[in-house]
Motif scaffolding. Structure first.
Motif, PDB file in Angstrom:
ATOM      1  N   GLY A  24       0.823  -1.207   0.000  1.00 62.31           N
ATOM      2  CA  GLY A  24       0.000   0.000   0.000  1.00 62.31           C
ATOM      3  C   GLY A  24       0.856   1.255   0.000  1.00 62.31           C
ATOM      4  O   GLY A  24       2.049   1.212  -0.296  1.00 62.31           O
ATOM      5  N   ILE A  25       0.238   2.379   0.356  1.00 65.37           N
ATOM      6  CA  ILE A  25       0.908   3.673   0.364  1.00 65.37           C
ATOM      7  C   ILE A  25       1.473   3.959   1.759  1.00 65.37           C
ATOM      8  O   ILE A  25       0.739   3.936   2.750  1.00 65.37           O
ATOM      9  CB  ILE A  25      -0.056   4.801  -0.048  1.00 65.37           C
ATOM     10  N   VAL A  26       2.755   4.232   1.832  1.00 67.78           N
ATOM     11  CA  VAL A  26       3.403   4.604   3.091  1.00 67.78           C
ATOM     12  C   VAL A  26       3.443   6.125   3.164  1.00 67.78           C
ATOM     13  O   VAL A  26       4.101   6.778   2.344  1.00 67.78           O
ATOM     14  CB  VAL A  26       4.829   4.036   3.176  1.00 67.78           C
ATOM     15  N   LYS A  27       2.753   6.699   4.145  1.00 63.61           N
ATOM     16  CA  LYS A  27       2.726   8.148   4.317  1.00 63.61           C
ATOM     17  C   LYS A  27       3.865   8.555   5.250  1.00 63.61           C
ATOM     18  O   LYS A  27       3.677   8.831   6.420  1.00 63.61           O
ATOM     19  CB  LYS A  27       1.373   8.584   4.875  1.00 63.61           C
ATOM     20  N   ALA A  28       5.072   8.612   4.678  1.00 59.84           N
ATOM     21  CA  ALA A  28       6.275   8.809   5.481  1.00 59.84           C
ATOM     22  C   ALA A  28       6.358  10.216   6.062  1.00 59.84           C
ATOM     23  O   ALA A  28       6.810  10.407   7.190  1.00 59.84           O
ATOM     24  CB  ALA A  28       7.512   8.516   4.641  1.00 59.84           C
ATOM     25  N   VAL A  29       5.964  11.217   5.275  1.00 61.57           N
ATOM     26  CA  VAL A  29       5.885  12.603   5.738  1.00 61.57           C
ATOM     27  C   VAL A  29       4.526  13.129   5.307  1.00 61.57           C
ATOM     28  O   VAL A  29       4.148  12.986   4.152  1.00 61.57           O
ATOM     29  CB  VAL A  29       7.016  13.478   5.152  1.00 61.57           C
ATOM     30  N   SER A  50       9.738   8.106  12.223  1.00 59.95           N
ATOM     31  CA  SER A  50       8.925   9.314  12.389  1.00 59.95           C
ATOM     32  C   SER A  50       8.954  10.220  11.165  1.00 59.95           C
ATOM     33  O   SER A  50       8.159  11.152  11.074  1.00 59.95           O
ATOM     34  CB  SER A  50       9.413  10.105  13.618  1.00 59.95           C
ATOM     35  N   GLY A  51       9.878   9.959  10.234  1.00 58.43           N
ATOM     36  CA  GLY A  51       9.940  10.764   9.020  1.00 58.43           C
ATOM     37  C   GLY A  51      11.127  11.708   8.962  1.00 58.43           C
ATOM     38  O   GLY A  51      11.238  12.491   8.017  1.00 58.43           O
ATOM     39  N   LYS A  52      12.026  11.637   9.929  1.00 60.70           N
ATOM     40  CA  LYS A  52      13.159  12.566   9.993  1.00 60.70           C
ATOM     41  C   LYS A  52      14.058  12.438   8.770  1.00 60.70           C
ATOM     42  O   LYS A  52      14.330  13.416   8.062  1.00 60.70           O
ATOM     43  CB  LYS A  52      13.977  12.318  11.258  1.00 60.70           C
ATOM     44  N   GLY A 235       5.164   9.979  13.623  1.00 58.25           N
ATOM     45  CA  GLY A 235       4.254   9.450  12.612  1.00 58.25           C
ATOM     46  C   GLY A 235       4.198  10.279  11.342  1.00 58.25           C
ATOM     47  O   GLY A 235       3.144  10.380  10.716  1.00 58.25           O
ATOM     48  N   GLY A 236       5.321  10.876  10.955  1.00 56.00           N
ATOM     49  CA  GLY A 236       5.369  11.656   9.725  1.00 56.00           C
ATOM     50  C   GLY A 236       4.897  13.085   9.859  1.00 56.00           C
ATOM     51  O   GLY A 236       4.835  13.814   8.869  1.00 56.00           O
TER      52      GLY A 236
END
Length: 345
Positions: A24-29, A50-52, A235-236
């Motif tokens: 699926g789609i990973v909403k990284a940021v 966390s998206g850092k 969590g992005g």
């Protein structure tokens, strides 16, 4: 995070970075904004996932656009990086903006000398001769504190200690005097003495050149040492931001409080138990609704109507200070003080 009379050197607005995977789609940021001025250090802190790092790889243009959807705006010194061509980004990388990676041994080629690797970066962006590039490599190794740089310039990475390899990585990142330096947990694998030396080196070089620095870490102790401003990610998303003093002395988000409570204090009572944050970071394939921290939050039940589970809190920023939390200021003062009190009783 910049003063109102100072134009930010780097501006990130509503950045969204989503990856397409088989699952699926990973909403990284997911909607990140911040500014950074020259001569300032922004510390980005948060747990793994966390998206850092994704944020900063996006600034450098290092994602595969075929599997990555990127929205928003990244402007570096007036140049929109998201609309720049790959050729334009190649001219900027290593020259106007550069990055120090976490694992120097994995980032340096074992087949080439340290001096050649530093010099090749310089040659690519300046057109210097091999001799000029070697001289520049020696100069940079001397600048970052490598002993006998005119000799060690011909050594291979495996002949350097861990701290020396990291210094060599810093020399490579700084060889073209970049105006933006991104440091991705550059001291994690080093002992505390070498870590302190690297931090002092970065601060000295910033003072000399006025470089804007983004420092990525999960360690608030490192943030306290090097950062001017702090952005806390979970969590992005950004859940809290402010100056270092504001965030560390008066956290406004339960996640920031949790990070601080899970770290030992050097100036407090030695018998205070640590309070780790329960649970695990969220899956960015299927993140929680509402506030992404609410399944792990000690205070979510204090917000009426179950808003934490259903409604995304907005990040309201005033004079560079803000947090994304449904708790009222009065609730935070009371609940956070009680929470801190239980750790000292």
């Amino acid at each position: 995070m910049t003063s109102t009379d100072q134009q930010p050197f780097l501006s990130v607005k509503d950045l969204r970075v989503h990856f397409s995977t088989e699952d699926g789609i990973v909403k990284a940021v997911d909607g990140l904004s911040f500014d950074l001025a020259k001569g300032r250090t922004l510390g980005i802190v948060g747990e793994s996932g966390s998206g850092k790092s994704v944020t900063n790889l996006t600034i450098l243009g290092l994602h595969d656009r075929r599997s990555t959807a990127i929205e928003g705006e990244i402007v570096l010194d007036g140049k929109d990086l998201l609309t720049a061509s790959e050729r334009e980004l190649e001219r900027l990388r290593g020259n106007k903006m550069s990055m120090i990676f976490q694992d120097a041994l994995a980032s340096l080629s074992p087949y080439h000398t340290v001096g050649r690797q530093i010099g090749e970066t310089y040659r690519k962006h300046t057109g210097a001769s091999k001799k000029e590039a070697r001289d520049r490599a020696v100069e940079m190794l001397r600048r970052v504190g490598i002993p006998q740089p005119d000799v060690r310039v011909d050594d291979y990475p495996h002949q350097f200690s861990g701290g020396m390899r990291q210094r060599a990585m810093i020399a490579m990142a700084l060889v073209c005097d970049p105006e933006l330096l991104i440091a991705d947990e550059p001291t994690t694998a080093l002992d505390v003495t070498v870590q302190a030396q690297i931090m002092d080196l970065l601060k000295d070089l910033q003072q000399e050149f006025g470089t804007a620095i983004i420092f990525i870490t999960h360690d608030l102790g490192v943030i306290a040492d090097i950062a001017d401003d702090v952005l806390v990610m979970y969590g992005g998303r950004c859940v809290e931001r402010g100056t270092k003093e504001e965030v560390l002395r008066d956290p406004q988000h339960p996640y920031t409080l949790g990070l601080m409570s899970s770290m030992p204090s050097l100036d407090g009572p030695v018998d205070v138990p640590l309070s780790p944050i329960p649970g695990s970071p969220p899956s960015l394939l299927n993140p929680p609704s509402g506030c992404r921290f609410h399944p792990r939050c000690a205070f979510a039940e204090q917000v009426p109507g179950g808003r934490c589970a259903t409604e995304r809190p907005l990040l309201e920023v005033v004079d560079g200070r803000g947090s994304a939390c449904h708790l009222t200021p009065a609730q935070r003062r009371e609940l956070f003080a009680d929470y801190a009190g239980t750790r000292h009783n």
